[in-house]
Design a protein around this motif. Structure first.
Motif: not given
Length: 315
Positions: A250-253, A224-229, A118-121, A203-212
């Motif tokens: 944008i980071g989200f925790w 881009m909202v990053t919510f995981g690694i 919900h927060a991501l959207v 909505f990005e939660m992988s990090g690494g190459a997928a993030f790039e």
């Protein structure tokens, strides 16, 4: 009572099914008989103590539960720890009443992962009708909800998932296109799924190459909202790149959202109402006996699962 306990931070194999004393509620706390405990990817980080919040040993993990109180109330709650157990003490203010129309499994799933989706959207990406969003891990607990909530907000959804079965699930839930998250050129695959056009949000939660890869398919004013690694590979972003392309990261925790009690209450109410009306489907992948928490973690880390994973302390 029975519980899952960590006595060392060495990964999923350190999860032990043990007997521990019942929790003793402090002032204004309530003892909750746990019917379902949620399993989240963040829990796999907890077993190595490499997540954002640090823990001390011995530790009973678990950040969300659904259950009953001694006076018969059906409640759910978010926790810092203690959910992987038959009983847990919860502060009265943290209890979320479960409507009759929502079952225990859905109630547990709608806390950490439902609030995150919900927060991501709405809070982070602030999706507008007609925009295009890429949802990573679209067949997971958060992803299945994010796909539906993004469609509900009027967005076009491109789902990323690692198998045909998972991509089919995302499309059944409303995704307009589905892309293999393990494609050799992920960015090109996303653009192809969007008719060559860049996207408005990821909505990005992988990090690494997928993030790039995902960062570079964002349109001007894309978010881009990053919510995981999940890969445990952190990324760095040059401010010049953001300026040159008018992109935002944008980071989200979720822990920063929790103190906003009125906002969280409204979000939970919206999620419950959507489930009760049939507008939102909670996809439950598997319910494991509490004693098999270790297997749940291994399955989750190996991407063998879809939907929400839960533990049943009565099994």
């Amino acid at each position: 009572m029975k519980a899952i306990q960590l006595e060392e931070f060495t990964g999923a194999d350190a999860l032990r099914y043990v007997d521990v004393p019942d929790p003793e509620p402090a002032e204004r706390e309530v003892l909750v008989e746990v019917r379902r405990a949620g399993v989240n990817f963040a829990d796999t980080h907890v077993t190595r103590n490499d997540y954002l919040a640090k823990h001390e040993l011995p530790l009973i993990p678990g950040g969300e539960v659904a259950g009953t109180t001694a006076d018969g109330r059906r409640v759910a709650a978010m926790l810092m720890k203690g959910g992987y157990a038959q009983r847990v003490a919860v502060h009265e203010a943290a209890l979320v009443p479960i409507p009759d129309e929502v079952d225990d499994e859905s109630a547990a799933a709608l806390l950490l992962q439902g609030l995150t989706a919900h927060a991501l959207v709405h809070r982070c990406a602030r999706l507008e009708p007609g925009e295009t969003v890429v949802v990573e891990a679209a067949a997971g607990g958060t992803g299945t909800l994010a796909v539906q909530l993004a469609k509900r907000a009027g967005a076009r959804v491109i789902a990323l998932a690692s198998t045909d079965e998972k991509r089919s699930l995302a499309e059944r839930l409303g995704a307009d296109a589905a892309v293999d998250s393990r494609a050799d050129d992920l960015g090109a695959a996303i653009l192809e799924a969007n008719d060559g056009a860049q996207v408005d949000a990821v909505f990005e939660m992988s990090g690494g190459a997928a993030f790039e890869s995902s960062l570079r398919v964002l349109a001007p004013f894309g978010r881009m909202v990053t919510f995981g690694i999940a890969s445990r590979e952190q990324n760095q972003v040059a401010t010049g790149h953001l300026m040159r392309h008018s992109r935002a990261v944008i980071g989200f925790w979720l822990m920063h959202l929790i103190p906003r009690r009125e906002e969280v209450a409204n979000m939970i109410r919206d999620l419950h109402d959507a489930v009760a009306s049939g507008e939102l489907e909670v996809v439950v992948g598997e319910v494991y006996p509490l004693s098999e928490a270790r297997r749940a973690h291994h399955d989750l880390a190996a991407r063998r699962t879809a939907g929400k994973l839960l533990l049943n302390p009565s099994l």
